[in-house]
Motif scaffolding. Structure first.
Motif, PDB file in Angstrom:
ATOM      1  N   THR A 225      98.573  -3.434 -27.279  1.00  0.00           N
ATOM      2  CA  THR A 225      97.151  -4.465 -26.938  1.00  0.00           C
ATOM      3  C   THR A 225      96.151  -3.407 -26.314  1.00  0.00           C
ATOM      4  O   THR A 225      96.608  -2.825 -25.359  1.00  0.00           O
ATOM      5  N   LEU A 226      95.224  -3.609 -26.832  1.00  0.00           N
ATOM      6  CA  LEU A 226      93.972  -3.003 -26.281  1.00  0.00           C
ATOM      7  C   LEU A 226      92.764  -3.834 -26.030  1.00  0.00           C
ATOM      8  O   LEU A 226      92.682  -4.850 -26.847  1.00  0.00           O
ATOM      9  N   THR A 227      91.886  -3.539 -25.021  1.00  0.00           N
ATOM     10  CA  THR A 227      90.897  -4.425 -24.767  1.00  0.00           C
ATOM     11  C   THR A 227      89.681  -3.593 -24.803  1.00  0.00           C
ATOM     12  O   THR A 227      89.651  -2.562 -24.676  1.00  0.00           O
ATOM     13  N   GLY A 228      88.785  -4.622 -25.061  1.00  0.00           N
ATOM     14  CA  GLY A 228      87.185  -3.951 -25.135  1.00  0.00           C
ATOM     15  C   GLY A 228      86.180  -4.899 -24.734  1.00  0.00           C
ATOM     16  O   GLY A 228      86.426  -6.405 -24.596  1.00  0.00           O
ATOM     17  N   LYS A 229      84.927  -4.480 -24.276  1.00  0.00           N
ATOM     18  CA  LYS A 229      83.943  -5.557 -23.982  1.00  0.00           C
ATOM     19  C   LYS A 229      82.336  -5.117 -24.432  1.00  0.00           C
ATOM     20  O   LYS A 229      82.312  -3.712 -24.277  1.00  0.00           O
ATOM     21  N   HIS A 230      81.723  -5.976 -24.535  1.00  0.00           N
ATOM     22  CA  HIS A 230      80.314  -5.513 -24.687  1.00  0.00           C
ATOM     23  C   HIS A 230      79.351  -6.689 -24.630  1.00  0.00           C
ATOM     24  O   HIS A 230      79.833  -7.968 -24.541  1.00  0.00           O
ATOM     25  N   ASP A 231      77.999  -6.726 -24.313  1.00  0.00           N
ATOM     26  CA  ASP A 231      77.009  -7.529 -24.144  1.00  0.00           C
ATOM     27  C   ASP A 231      75.850  -7.223 -24.953  1.00  0.00           C
ATOM     28  O   ASP A 231      75.701  -6.018 -25.195  1.00  0.00           O
ATOM     29  N   VAL A 232      75.187  -8.214 -25.183  1.00  0.00           N
ATOM     30  CA  VAL A 232      73.905  -8.112 -25.972  1.00  0.00           C
ATOM     31  C   VAL A 232      72.922  -8.984 -25.485  1.00  0.00           C
ATOM     32  O   VAL A 232      72.962  -9.944 -24.949  1.00  0.00           O
ATOM     33  N   LEU A 233      71.710  -8.546 -25.259  1.00  0.00           N
ATOM     34  CA  LEU A 233      70.409  -9.206 -25.004  1.00  0.00           C
ATOM     35  C   LEU A 233      69.497  -9.343 -26.297  1.00  0.00           C
ATOM     36  O   LEU A 233      69.170  -8.224 -26.952  1.00  0.00           O
ATOM     37  N   LEU A 234      69.201 -10.521 -26.913  1.00  0.00           N
ATOM     38  CA  LEU A 234      68.531 -10.526 -27.987  1.00  0.00           C
ATOM     39  C   LEU A 234      67.328 -11.415 -27.935  1.00  0.00           C
ATOM     40  O   LEU A 234      67.045 -12.658 -27.998  1.00  0.00           O
TER      41      LEU A 234
END
Length: 988
Positions: free
Chosen positions: A659-668
């Motif tokens: 199990t691996l995790t990641g994260k991201h965010d975006v401004l559109l």
């Protein structure tokens, strides 16, 4: 006031006004227009005149485009229960910039402005829909068109839309009972005929019905649509599974070689040589059924509140039985003669060793989707409204839907008793394959057909979405400023996509040693000629060099081998027709939880006397990614037959789950500007950011190695859970001229700069314990033994010599030893890299020729960018799939109850994807050749209620073709046939 209003009588002018506004706007706009129309109608009774048919559909679509914010195109139903095409994907390709990919001759997935299915988002009534199975892509052929009232294609950014539509967001709008009060019903029946059909029914049914009614003073409404479609047909194909690059070629007599590659100053050939791994032909008899249903309930307890509950379900099941025949190749010293073109592609080759086969396959695949939704719309005041929406949707695929076996199965019979095989593509559209058998002929006899191996798979997948959205808007009626409206909302989307793969391994073999020809009686095989096979291609039919094939019963072949190839006879190769013979081979899940918020505003003002509308907004999203992958422990790679190398895994214990995790965010951010330059001329400018998430296979963490690592295909992959999404900064300019009712011309320019582009890097690694028999000391000794006798050291000869040298185990397989070198694996891993851009021009012209009843629509899209595949490079690449020019033409006549429509759709050649199933590890491309198709529909209104119609699909029996790096590197040719339908529709 949220409750839809039915107006009773009116002046024609006001009726037309209402039709061209409330009936033709996008849903959000329609609510605003509807409220204004209601206020206007309080003192005026209005009779709605609904324009139906082709002209009405085109007029509504045109007005959606004109009144929309940004670049929006749409297709509207011609009337209740009648969409312009038999398939939603086929309808969408009529829109400028949209092209389709096909499955079984039907439109399936869409590409918009050069961006393929994974870059486009499908929503149902504004709700994000899960992809088909373990995928982000949505297969539109599984959804019936009967209950659809409109398709909306948003090509520019909108803060209110869920993210994921980097190319476009396509919203499917279904019928709502309170939006069209009163009792209405439409029933449709078709008789379908597919000219390709051989074994199925020559006539199959399609039935559909839609019912809508309102009760209790139009405060309660119900709408129900159901449909069932069945198609029986035959698919004929020629295929190559992959091309492999050869860095060195054997020294042959010059008379055996023709090489058109350019030379350097020293006379050395430049470039690479490419050879086909196989050449096979196939016939599949297919039966496909699709059943759809949707139930919508609406309740308006007050004039300001509307509750909606809906349930949508679909089931598509495709069963096929196929037969195939062909050759399998390995290279190096197996090559006896060859001819290469200027690009190094083999257009002729004489190759020894390996085998030729006759295969049978059986598969039933089921796709089931369902969506449950609840919605509350509350008009709090004249200026303020709220909408709360929740849905729980899933989409499952199962290729083990055969109730008898639970598997997808393939049986491979044939023989290795051959002298050589010939591959010839020096002429025609289909390559030729010829086998020189040891019996002195080019034809294998039934009593010589032997068991090679069978394999069984089960690969179910599922995608689910649970989404909660709260939206609100405030209409400015208090302040004398250009601000018209402010909208905003928050949402939480939980999406999970996953599946597993079970593979039986090669049961009952592999290989033809020992021989088991006695298992199969001669009577089991039926000899056929190829006179009607691929006869639409030059070189097909009777022109095939090998113009015969055998058919046999799949179930009989399985039963005979199960009875004979027992554990006592075969040991660990015992014939067991079960995908789960040794458990699940791979399993992975990706979960994405996205929280989002947006704010959007509408403005209206004048600049230098020109009316201007501005839509500006901002969307922010934050996504958590969790990847869970089953990890199997590799033990060794065995050489099990001359053609088969098989990975062995550690037995017992429990597979690890990583199990691996990641994260991201975006401004559109985004804004659209619309300027009415004149009463007829509209100019638009749009800027904004859109995004598409990384492919699922790239996000799934963990390492996987090929389960069948043949020489030249020792490859593997490793995921990257921290991949960032593709982010595109978009620029659009367009000019639209609405010069007459239902008629307009438009031209537009777009530019997309895509950041965080994902590319795959290849790393050569060795893994402790995984040794390579190839070129090990025992292998080299076998080669020396063979060449010492003056014989050709083919792969088959080397395998047999190693067995003769005592290098095999008790089961006739060759296992590696610590003296062998380690296998060099080429591992591919995705990573975010630089930016790439796509730009293009869209042109469209729609014209109704006065009152003659004639009209036409034509559009074209021309795209380009720095995202193309470089066929001359062996470096692994990440080009943009689906990039191509496209064009559409629609000609029609509609008058006095008769409507005739002919449509033409053309798509230029495009990249399907990178990587071939048996291609070399440099991930060679798959291209589709240009394709064009003519369709025809004729409708006649016998009465106001009854319409009879005829449809013809693919009238000229067009075929599909594909190739690799160059057109000489043939990959596939597919032939389906023309489809006809005769039916009737009755309206109540």
């Amino acid at each position: 006031m949220m409750k839809p209003t039915l107006f009773n009588k009116s002046q024609v002018a006001i009726a037309v006004s209402v039709v061209l506004t409330a009936g033709l706007m996008l849903p959000v706009q329609a609510q605003q227009v509807e409220a204004e129309a209601e206020a206007e109608a309080q003192d005026i009774n209005v009779e709605i005149i609904q324009v139906k048919g082709i002209r009405g559909s085109l007029a509504r679509s045109m007005n959606m485009k004109r009144e929309g914010s940004g670049v929006v195109d749409a297709i509207s139903a011609e009337e209740m229960g009648k969409f312009p095409d038999t398939n939603l994907a086929e309808s969408l390709q009529r829109i400028t910039g949209v092209s389709v990919s096909r499955v079984n001759g039907e439109g399936s997935q869409i590409t918009v402005r050069g961006f393929g299915p994974a870059f486009n988002l499908i929503t149902l009534n504004g709700r994000q829909m899960p992809g088909t199975g373990y995928s982000r892509s949505y297969n539109l052929e599984n959804l019936s068109a009967e209950g659809v009232s409109a398709l909306e294609v948003y090509k520019t950014a909108r803060a209110a839309n869920p993210s994921g539509g980097l190319g476009a967001t396509v919203n499917i709008v279904t019928a709502k009972p309170l939006s069209n009060p009163g009792e209405q019903m439409s029933l449709m029946a078709k008789a379908l005929h597919d000219s390709s059909n051989v074994k199925g029914d020559n006539v199959t049914p399609e039935l559909a019905g839609i019912y809508s009614n309102t009760f209790a003073d139009d405060r309660f409404g119900v709408a129900l649509s159901v449909s069932h479609h069945r198609r029986d047909f035959q698919s004929q194909q020629a295929n190559i599974q992959g091309w492999q690059v050869q860095s060195s070629l054997p020294e042959l007599d010059p008379s055996m070689v023709k090489d058109a590659r350019p030379e350097d100053a020293d006379g050395k050939k430049l470039g690479y040589a490419f050879f086909p791994k196989d050449m096979n032909y196939a016939i599949e008899d297919v039966q496909r059924e699709r059943t759809n249903g949707q139930l919508t309930l609406q309740f308006a307890p007050t004039d300001s509140v509307v509750f909606t509950a809906d349930y949508t379900a679909s089931r598509a099941i495709t069963g096929l039985q196929g037969i195939g025949w062909g050759i399998w190749n390995e290279f190096g010293s197996n090559i006896n003669a060859y001819e290469l073109d200027e690009n190094g592609s083999a257009i002729f080759a004489d190759i020894s060793g390996n085998d030729a086969s006759f295969t049978a396959n059986k598969n039933t695949t089921e796709v089931k989707a369902r969506s449950i939704g609840l919605n509350m719309a509350w008009q709090i005041s004249e200026d303020f409204d709220l909408k709360l929406d929740y849905h729980d949707s899933n989409n499952k695929t199962d290729n083990g839907a055969d109730k008898g076996s639970g598997n997808s199965g393939q049986v491979i019979l044939g023989s290795d008793q051959l002298l050589s095989k010939v591959y010839d593509f020096r002429s025609g559209e289909v390559p030729q394959a010829l086998v020189r058998w040891r019996n002195g002929t080019n034809e294998l006899q039934p009593n010589e057909i032997d068991s090679n191996f069978s394999q069984f798979t089960h690969s179910p997948g599922e995608a689910t979405i649970k989404q909660l959205q709260l939206d609100g808007s405030w209409l400015n009626s208090s302040f004398n400023i250009p601000l018209v409206k402010v909208s905003g909302g928050v949402a939480r989307t939980e999406q999970e996509m996953g599946g597993w793969n079970a593979w039986s391994g090669l049961r009952g073999g592999p290989g033809f040693s020992p021989s088991f020809t006695e298992i199969f009686p001669d009577s089991m095989f039926v000899k056929n000629n190829t006179s009607n096979f691929l006869d639409q291609f030059k070189g097909g039919g009777d022109s095939l060099l090998s113009n015969y094939y055998y058919t046999y019963n799949f179930d009989e072949a399985v039963q005979r081998q199960t009875a004979f190839l027992t554990e006592a006879v075969m040991g660990s190769d015992v014939y067991v027709p079960n995908a789960y013979f040794d458990g699940i081979d791979s399993e992975s899940y990706v979960e994405e939880v996205t929280n989002s918020i947006y704010l959007q505003s509408d403005w209206e003002f004048d600049i230098a006397g020109f009316p201007v509308q501005l839509n500006a907004g901002l969307r922010y999203e934050e996504t958590d990614v969790t990847s869970t992958v089953r990890q199997r422990v590799e033990r060794q790679v065995d050489w099990e037959s001359a053609s088969e190398w098989i990975m062995q895994y550690e037995q017992g214990g429990i597979d690890n789950f990583l199990t691996l995790t990641g994260k991201h965010d975006v401004l559109l951010p985004m804004f659209d500007v619309k300027v009415d330059l004149t009463d007829e001329l509209v100019g638009r400018f749009s800027w904004g950011k859109t995004m598409a998430r990384a492919p699922l296979g790239a996000l799934a963490g963990g390492r996987s190695l090929s389960g069948s690592p043949k020489p030249g295909s020792r490859s593997g992959g490793q995921g990257n859970t921290n991949l960032l999404p593709f982010e595109s900064t978009n620029l659009d300019f367009s000019l639209e001229y609405y010069y007459a009712p239902g008629s307009y011309a438009a031209v537009g320019y777009f530019h997309k700069s895509v950041g965080n582009f994902i590319s795959n890097g290849i790393t050569d690694i060795t893994i402790d314990g995984l040794h390579d028999i190839l070129n090990g000391p025992r292998y080299l000794k076998a080669v020396a033994d063979i060449e010492g006798r003056g014989e050709q050291a083919t792969s088959s000869a080397v395998f047999e010599q190693m067995l003769a040298n005592g290098d095999g185990n008790a089961e006739g397989k060759i296992e590696p030893t610590s003296a062998d070198p380690l296998i060099v694996w080429q591992i591919s891993q995705p990573q975010n890299t630089d930016s790439k851009s796509v730009q293009g021009v869209e042109v469209a012209w729609q014209h109704l020729i006065g009152e003659t009843g004639f009209g036409f629509g034509v559009n074209a899209t021309f795209v380009d960018g720095d995202v193309k595949f470089d066929s001359a490079s062996l470096v692994q690449q990440s080009p943009l799939e689906g990039l191509s020019d496209s064009a559409n033409l629609q000609l029609f006549y509609e008058k006095d109850g008769l409507s005739v429509k002919a449509t033409y759709a053309w798509r230029d050649s495009y990249l399907i994807g990178v990587g071939q199933s048996q291609g070399s590890s440099d991930a060679p491309p798959q291209f589709a050749k240009q394709y064009a198709q003519w369709d025809l529909s004729i409708n006649y209104d016998v009465t106001e209620q009854l319409t009879v119609f005829f449809e013809g699909i693919n009238l000229t029996n067009e075929t599909e073709q594909g190739y690799g790096r160059y057109e000489a590197q043939f990959l596939f040719a597919r032939q389906y046939g023309t489809r006809y339908a005769l039916g009737a529709r009755y309206r109540f």
